[in-house]
Write a protein that holds these residues in place. Structure first.
Motif, PDB file in Angstrom:
ATOM      1  N   GLY A 127       0.746  -1.220  -0.031  1.00 26.81           N
ATOM      2  CA  GLY A 127      -0.037   0.020   0.141  1.00 26.81           C
ATOM      3  C   GLY A 127       0.692   1.238   0.024  1.00 26.81           C
ATOM      4  O   GLY A 127       2.010   1.438  -0.367  1.00 26.81           O
ATOM      5  N   LEU A 128       0.432   2.209   0.511  1.00 30.26           N
ATOM      6  CA  LEU A 128       0.815   3.666   0.487  1.00 30.26           C
ATOM      7  C   LEU A 128       2.222   3.639   1.352  1.00 30.26           C
ATOM      8  O   LEU A 128       3.024   4.161   1.025  1.00 30.26           O
ATOM      9  CB  LEU A 128      -0.154   4.790   1.150  1.00 30.26           C
ATOM     10  CG  LEU A 128       0.455   6.026   1.267  1.00 30.26           C
ATOM     11  CD1 LEU A 128       0.780   6.756  -0.188  1.00 30.26           C
ATOM     12  CD2 LEU A 128      -0.674   6.988   2.159  1.00 30.26           C
ATOM     13  N   PRO A 129       2.242   2.666   2.531  1.00 23.19           N
ATOM     14  CA  PRO A 129       3.690   2.944   3.174  1.00 23.19           C
ATOM     15  C   PRO A 129       4.702   2.248   2.144  1.00 23.19           C
ATOM     16  O   PRO A 129       5.854   2.808   2.224  1.00 23.19           O
ATOM     17  CB  PRO A 129       3.189   2.189   4.361  1.00 23.19           C
ATOM     18  CG  PRO A 129       2.026   2.131   4.687  1.00 23.19           C
ATOM     19  CD  PRO A 129       1.185   2.203   3.158  1.00 23.19           C
ATOM     20  N   ALA A 130       4.305   1.393   1.621  1.00 26.44           N
ATOM     21  CA  ALA A 130       5.546   0.580   0.687  1.00 26.44           C
ATOM     22  C   ALA A 130       5.804   1.441  -0.329  1.00 26.44           C
ATOM     23  O   ALA A 130       7.193   1.815  -0.768  1.00 26.44           O
ATOM     24  CB  ALA A 130       5.151  -0.953   0.295  1.00 26.44           C
ATOM     25  N   TRP A 131       4.873   2.143  -1.136  1.00 26.97           N
ATOM     26  CA  TRP A 131       4.973   3.343  -1.960  1.00 26.97           C
ATOM     27  C   TRP A 131       5.953   4.249  -1.447  1.00 26.97           C
ATOM     28  O   TRP A 131       7.207   4.655  -2.130  1.00 26.97           O
ATOM     29  CB  TRP A 131       3.662   3.759  -2.385  1.00 26.97           C
ATOM     30  CG  TRP A 131       3.667   4.939  -3.497  1.00 26.97           C
ATOM     31  CD1 TRP A 131       3.683   6.290  -3.266  1.00 26.97           C
ATOM     32  CD2 TRP A 131       3.774   4.741  -5.061  1.00 26.97           C
ATOM     33  NE1 TRP A 131       3.625   6.930  -4.536  1.00 26.97           N
ATOM     34  CE2 TRP A 131       3.581   5.907  -5.527  1.00 26.97           C
ATOM     35  CE3 TRP A 131       3.640   3.352  -5.678  1.00 26.97           C
ATOM     36  CZ2 TRP A 131       3.469   6.167  -7.020  1.00 26.97           C
ATOM     37  CZ3 TRP A 131       3.999   3.684  -7.200  1.00 26.97           C
ATOM     38  CH2 TRP A 131       3.657   4.837  -7.633  1.00 26.97           C
ATOM     39  N   GLU A 132       5.538   4.951  -0.260  1.00 29.96           N
ATOM     40  CA  GLU A 132       6.464   5.873   0.252  1.00 29.96           C
ATOM     41  C   GLU A 132       7.855   5.555   0.573  1.00 29.96           C
ATOM     42  O   GLU A 132       8.823   6.037   0.488  1.00 29.96           O
ATOM     43  CB  GLU A 132       5.777   6.382   1.526  1.00 29.96           C
ATOM     44  CG  GLU A 132       6.414   7.752   2.003  1.00 29.96           C
ATOM     45  CD  GLU A 132       5.311   8.265   3.130  1.00 29.96           C
ATOM     46  OE1 GLU A 132       5.539   9.499   3.578  1.00 29.96           O
ATOM     47  OE2 GLU A 132       4.648   7.472   3.734  1.00 29.96           O
ATOM     48  N   GLU A 227      11.873   3.472   7.916  1.00 30.56           N
ATOM     49  CA  GLU A 227      12.223   4.790   8.639  1.00 30.56           C
ATOM     50  C   GLU A 227      11.188   5.886   8.029  1.00 30.56           C
ATOM     51  O   GLU A 227      11.275   6.010   6.819  1.00 30.56           O
ATOM     52  CB  GLU A 227      13.473   5.150   8.383  1.00 30.56           C
ATOM     53  CG  GLU A 227      14.359   4.196   9.075  1.00 30.56           C
ATOM     54  CD  GLU A 227      14.331   3.767  10.435  1.00 30.56           C
ATOM     55  OE1 GLU A 227      14.146   4.963  11.298  1.00 30.56           O
ATOM     56  OE2 GLU A 227      14.259   3.064  11.125  1.00 30.56           O
ATOM     57  N   LYS A 228      10.423   6.558   9.139  1.00 33.16           N
ATOM     58  CA  LYS A 228       9.513   7.609   8.717  1.00 33.16           C
ATOM     59  C   LYS A 228       9.626   8.477   9.815  1.00 33.16           C
ATOM     60  O   LYS A 228       9.395   8.358  10.902  1.00 33.16           O
ATOM     61  CB  LYS A 228       8.260   6.905   8.609  1.00 33.16           C
ATOM     62  CG  LYS A 228       7.243   8.257   8.492  1.00 33.16           C
ATOM     63  CD  LYS A 228       5.632   7.279   8.281  1.00 33.16           C
ATOM     64  CE  LYS A 228       4.753   8.504   7.978  1.00 33.16           C
ATOM     65  NZ  LYS A 228       3.324   7.840   8.234  1.00 33.16           N
ATOM     66  N   GLY A 230      12.213   9.840  11.405  1.00 33.12           N
ATOM     67  CA  GLY A 230      13.049   9.688  12.427  1.00 33.12           C
ATOM     68  C   GLY A 230      12.454   8.494  13.205  1.00 33.12           C
ATOM     69  O   GLY A 230      13.222   8.144  14.192  1.00 33.12           O
ATOM     70  N   THR A 231      11.515   7.892  12.968  1.00 31.78           N
ATOM     71  CA  THR A 231      11.083   6.660  13.906  1.00 31.78           C
ATOM     72  C   THR A 231      10.948   5.437  12.906  1.00 31.78           C
ATOM     73  O   THR A 231      10.687   5.733  11.518  1.00 31.78           O
ATOM     74  CB  THR A 231       9.611   6.800  14.388  1.00 31.78           C
ATOM     75  OG1 THR A 231       8.779   7.279  13.650  1.00 31.78           O
ATOM     76  CG2 THR A 231       9.892   8.387  15.477  1.00 31.78           C
ATOM     77  N   THR A 232      10.733   4.373  13.119  1.00 33.09           N
ATOM     78  CA  THR A 232      10.493   3.077  12.770  1.00 33.09           C
ATOM     79  C   THR A 232       8.874   2.797  12.541  1.00 33.09           C
ATOM     80  O   THR A 232       8.256   2.881  13.355  1.00 33.09           O
ATOM     81  CB  THR A 232      11.102   1.872  13.379  1.00 33.09           C
ATOM     82  OG1 THR A 232      12.665   2.055  13.340  1.00 33.09           O
ATOM     83  CG2 THR A 232      10.980   0.579  12.568  1.00 33.09           C
ATOM     84  N   ALA A 233       8.447   2.871  11.334  1.00 32.20           N
ATOM     85  CA  ALA A 233       7.170   2.560  11.079  1.00 32.20           C
ATOM     86  C   ALA A 233       6.859   1.159  10.473  1.00 32.20           C
ATOM     87  O   ALA A 233       7.700   0.474  10.037  1.00 32.20           O
ATOM     88  CB  ALA A 233       6.310   3.431  10.098  1.00 32.20           C
ATOM     89  N   THR A 234       5.596   0.521  10.573  1.00 36.39           N
ATOM     90  CA  THR A 234       5.373  -0.721  10.083  1.00 36.39           C
ATOM     91  C   THR A 234       4.186  -0.680   9.016  1.00 36.39           C
ATOM     92  O   THR A 234       3.608   0.048   9.128  1.00 36.39           O
ATOM     93  CB  THR A 234       4.983  -1.950  10.911  1.00 36.39           C
ATOM     94  OG1 THR A 234       3.951  -1.309  11.725  1.00 36.39           O
ATOM     95  CG2 THR A 234       6.195  -1.764  11.973  1.00 36.39           C
ATOM     96  N   TYR A 235       4.414  -1.660   8.123  1.00 35.28           N
ATOM     97  CA  TYR A 235       3.328  -1.923   7.240  1.00 35.28           C
ATOM     98  C   TYR A 235       3.050  -3.500   6.814  1.00 35.28           C
ATOM     99  O   TYR A 235       4.302  -4.206   7.086  1.00 35.28           O
ATOM    100  CB  TYR A 235       3.276  -1.158   6.094  1.00 35.28           C
ATOM    101  CG  TYR A 235       4.350  -1.447   5.121  1.00 35.28           C
ATOM    102  CD1 TYR A 235       4.355  -2.402   3.991  1.00 35.28           C
ATOM    103  CD2 TYR A 235       5.794  -0.678   5.102  1.00 35.28           C
ATOM    104  CE1 TYR A 235       5.506  -2.561   3.231  1.00 35.28           C
ATOM    105  CE2 TYR A 235       6.867  -1.047   4.463  1.00 35.28           C
ATOM    106  CZ  TYR A 235       6.630  -1.753   3.341  1.00 35.28           C
ATOM    107  OH  TYR A 235       7.835  -2.062   2.706  1.00 35.28           O
TER     108      TYR A 235
END
Length: 316
Positions: A127-132, A227-228, A230-235
């Motif tokens: 989705g959008l997180p992978a795209w980003e 990384e988003k 400065g923090t670690t985000a998940t998808y």
């Protein structure tokens, strides 16, 4: 027309979608949806950040009315066609769907398109997180409405949908002794399936449909980190076919898995409201399983009716 023609894959990578962006025959839809108790808003988030050129698909808005007032039910052919026309989608368009979780609600939207025979459709894996995370272009602010298209009302594949009466009838058949019984897999978390955890919808009993099997939708997914700010985000992304097959066999056992994979026995996906059942549908479609249906009302519709038999277990 998309470079894939009539053979559009079920799942695209960010790079594959990015390669398609210049194709005028490709339409990108954000089908993000959140649980009723989630403090998030799909429309607001869409305005803040979306894939360049995307439009917002509200699955609740296009849904057909339901006698119980349930959300995101399958639309009528006319409602589906009108939504496509408003999005500028024609029968020849390659529709690519994503959501902001990674893989969560986009499979349900893909199920809708494919059930109406629009096989030129895919989801974006991650989705959008992978795209980003892959550095692909983002839009913000007001989305420009496309020119309307012409989309004749299509015929729906009725074999892909199960209603309440069909599920009640099937619940009287024990798959161990009835070859006509369809295998029912439930995508909710195991605690809700077994009746040990409450449902998120107030007043609704947890538990499960008799003879159904627990197969949480997360068993078909993988968690990814990036990384988003400065923090670690998940998808989430869809697991490989091998991983999906292993999860299916764990839930059903070797014998039933063999029967489902060979087409000897049908399988039906259900969940809380018909949303995450789409993940199970998509996973099994990637394995080549065509004999899969989806219970549109799912547990909310089933357990809302006082006459519905409900089973609970004390352990998995």
């Amino acid at each position: 027309m998309s470079i894939y023609g009539d053979n559009c894959p079920l799942v695209l990578t960010p790079q594959q979608l990015n390669d398609l962006r210049s194709d005028t025959g490709v339409a990108v839809l954000d089908a993000s949806w959140f649980m009723p108790n989630a403090p998030r808003n799909a429309k607001g988030e869409f305005a803040q950040k979306r894939i360049r050129g995307a439009q917002l698909l509200d699955l609740d808005h296009v849904a057909s009315p339901n006698e119980l007032g349930l959300k995101h039910m399958m639309p009528s052919p006319e409602a589906f066609a009108k939504a496509c026309e408003d999005f500028g989608i024609s029968p020849s368009s390659h529709v690519v769907i994503y959501d902001t979780h990674g893989v969560f609600s986009s499979p349900r939207a893909l199920f809708m398109f494919r059930t109406f025979g629009h096989n030129r459709s895919s989801i974006l894996n991650g989705g959008l997180p992978a795209w980003e995370a892959h550095g692909c272009p983002i839009d913000q602010g007001h989305a420009t409405a496309p020119s309307k298209s012409v989309y004749p009302p299509p015929k729906m594949n009725d074999r892909a949908i199960r209603d309440y009466l069909q599920m009640r009838q099937n619940a009287t058949l024990n798959p161990a002794g009835e070859s006509a019984a369809e295998i029912v897999v439930d995508a909710r978390p195991q605690g809700r399936f077994h009746g040990t955890d409450p449902e998120p919808r107030p007043g609704l009993s947890s538990g499960h449909i008799p003879h159904s099997r627990s197969l949480p939708f997360t068993a078909f997914l993988e968690t990814n980190n990036y990384e988003k700010d400065g923090t670690t985000a998940t998808y989430t992304t869809l697991r490989s076919p091998t991983g999906i097959y292993e999860s299916l066999q764990t839930a059903l056992g070797p014998e039933y898995t063999k029967e489902v994979m060979s087409g000897k026995r049908n399988i039906v996906a259900t969940c809380g409201s018909g949303m995450t059942a789409g993940v199970l549908w998509l996973g099994m479609k990637t394995l080549g399983v065509d004999n899969i249906g989806l219970y549109d009302e799912s547990w909310t519709g089933y357990a809302s009716r006082e006459e519905s038999p409900i089973e609970k277990t004390t352990q998995p």
